[in-house]
Design a protein around this motif. Structure first.
Motif, PDB file in Angstrom:
ATOM      1  N   LEU A 117       0.822  -1.208   0.000  1.00 24.63           N
ATOM      2  CA  LEU A 117       0.000   0.000   0.000  1.00 24.63           C
ATOM      3  C   LEU A 117       0.857   1.260   0.000  1.00 24.63           C
ATOM      4  O   LEU A 117       0.543   2.234  -0.684  1.00 24.63           O
ATOM      5  CB  LEU A 117      -0.956  -0.003   1.197  1.00 24.63           C
ATOM      6  N   SER A 118       1.982   1.257   0.724  1.00 28.40           N
ATOM      7  CA  SER A 118       2.856   2.427   0.741  1.00 28.40           C
ATOM      8  C   SER A 118       3.484   2.668  -0.635  1.00 28.40           C
ATOM      9  O   SER A 118       3.694   3.811  -1.035  1.00 28.40           O
ATOM     10  CB  SER A 118       3.932   2.283   1.814  1.00 28.40           C
ATOM     11  N   ALA A 132       0.955   4.385  -2.768  1.00 28.50           N
ATOM     12  CA  ALA A 132       0.914   5.820  -2.462  1.00 28.50           C
ATOM     13  C   ALA A 132       1.990   6.571  -3.236  1.00 28.50           C
ATOM     14  O   ALA A 132       1.747   7.657  -3.756  1.00 28.50           O
ATOM     15  CB  ALA A 132       1.085   6.042  -0.965  1.00 28.50           C
ATOM     16  N   ALA A 152       1.410   9.474  -6.056  1.00 30.34           N
ATOM     17  CA  ALA A 152       1.872  10.822  -5.709  1.00 30.34           C
ATOM     18  C   ALA A 152       2.345  11.604  -6.925  1.00 30.34           C
ATOM     19  O   ALA A 152       2.351  12.827  -6.914  1.00 30.34           O
ATOM     20  CB  ALA A 152       2.986  10.738  -4.675  1.00 30.34           C
ATOM     21  N   ARG A 163      -2.486  13.045  -9.580  1.00 34.07           N
ATOM     22  CA  ARG A 163      -3.742  12.759  -8.882  1.00 34.07           C
ATOM     23  C   ARG A 163      -4.536  11.713  -9.662  1.00 34.07           C
ATOM     24  O   ARG A 163      -5.046  11.985 -10.735  1.00 34.07           O
ATOM     25  CB  ARG A 163      -4.578  14.022  -8.751  1.00 34.07           C
ATOM     26  N   GLY A 201      -8.460  11.483  -2.698  1.00 29.98           N
ATOM     27  CA  GLY A 201      -8.209  10.287  -1.903  1.00 29.98           C
ATOM     28  C   GLY A 201      -8.760  10.381  -0.493  1.00 29.98           C
ATOM     29  O   GLY A 201      -8.220   9.797   0.438  1.00 29.98           O
ATOM     30  N   LEU A 207      -7.780   4.074   2.158  1.00 33.31           N
ATOM     31  CA  LEU A 207      -7.561   5.521   2.041  1.00 33.31           C
ATOM     32  C   LEU A 207      -7.144   6.121   3.384  1.00 33.31           C
ATOM     33  O   LEU A 207      -6.250   6.973   3.442  1.00 33.31           O
ATOM     34  CB  LEU A 207      -8.834   6.216   1.536  1.00 33.31           C
ATOM     35  N   LEU A 244      -3.583   5.220   3.956  1.00 33.42           N
ATOM     36  CA  LEU A 244      -2.707   6.044   3.114  1.00 33.42           C
ATOM     37  C   LEU A 244      -2.539   7.440   3.710  1.00 33.42           C
ATOM     38  O   LEU A 244      -1.437   7.994   3.713  1.00 33.42           O
ATOM     39  CB  LEU A 244      -3.258   6.137   1.689  1.00 33.42           C
ATOM     40  N   ARG A 245      -3.603   8.015   4.240  1.00 36.46           N
ATOM     41  CA  ARG A 245      -3.504   9.336   4.880  1.00 36.46           C
ATOM     42  C   ARG A 245      -2.628   9.268   6.118  1.00 36.46           C
ATOM     43  O   ARG A 245      -1.830  10.169   6.379  1.00 36.46           O
ATOM     44  CB  ARG A 245      -4.893   9.875   5.231  1.00 36.46           C
ATOM     45  N   ALA A 294       0.944   9.155   5.009  1.00 40.16           N
ATOM     46  CA  ALA A 294       1.390  10.461   4.522  1.00 40.16           C
ATOM     47  C   ALA A 294       1.640  11.429   5.685  1.00 40.16           C
ATOM     48  O   ALA A 294       2.572  12.219   5.657  1.00 40.16           O
ATOM     49  CB  ALA A 294       0.344  11.050   3.579  1.00 40.16           C
TER      50      ALA A 294
END
Length: 162
Positions: free
Chosen positions: A6-7, A10, A14, A17, A39, A149, A152-153, A156
């Motif tokens: 998953l990372s 991301a 990046a 979009r 996202g 999602l 992912l946030r 980040a």
């Protein structure tokens, strides 16, 4: 591109979009949900009634192109003890076959209890049995995608590891 963490997904996203598409793979249907351009949220889109792999993938990739999808988050049905059974193996086989048809990056998301959680919400909303059956798969896909999602946030927000 095949299966990524998953990372890593991301990092790929990046650069531009893109939207993510969440998949809840069932034996008879594929529930689909899409993220907004930022996202932040997942929205149920549709349910593909499974026929043959080629037709299923054609419908899936058509939607990906139309909605500018940059990656897939696919629910992995692990057992409650964390082990993988026949359904998880079927999901991995689907991903292997799908990776031969598209370069979209794909990440797995633990979908334990996603259908149970969604069904509980629909019962609380007093939806009829017929209505629940009609939307449960795409709602489960949205639940899976929303979890990814949020992860992912969180990744980040942590920033680069030292």
């Amino acid at each position: 591109m095949a299966l990524v963490d998953l990372s890593e997904l991301a990092a790929v996203l990046a650069t531009r979009r893109y939207r993510l598409l969440g998949l809840d793979l069932g034996t008879k249907t594929i529930g689909l949900a899409i993220s907004d351009g930022l996202g932040l949220s997942a929205t149920p889109v549709e349910t593909i009634r499974r026929t043959k792999f080629t037709a299923d993938v054609e419908a899936l990739l058509k939607l990906c192109k139309a909605r500018e999808v940059g990656g897939l988050v696919i629910g992995l049905p692990v057992n409650m003890d964390g082990s993988e059974g026949p359904r998880a193996q079927s999901t991995r086989t689907f991903i292997d076959n799908l990776s031969e048809k598209t370069a979209l990056p794909m990440a797995l998301w633990d979908e334990r209890l996603s259908t149970v959680a969604v069904t509980r919400l629909m019962l609380e909303a007093d939806l009829s049995r017929a209505r629940r059956a009609e939307i449960v798969d795409k709602m489960a896909a949205a639940y899976i995608l929303q979890g990814a999602l949020e992860r992912l946030r969180a990744l980040a927000a942590r920033g680069p590891e030292l």
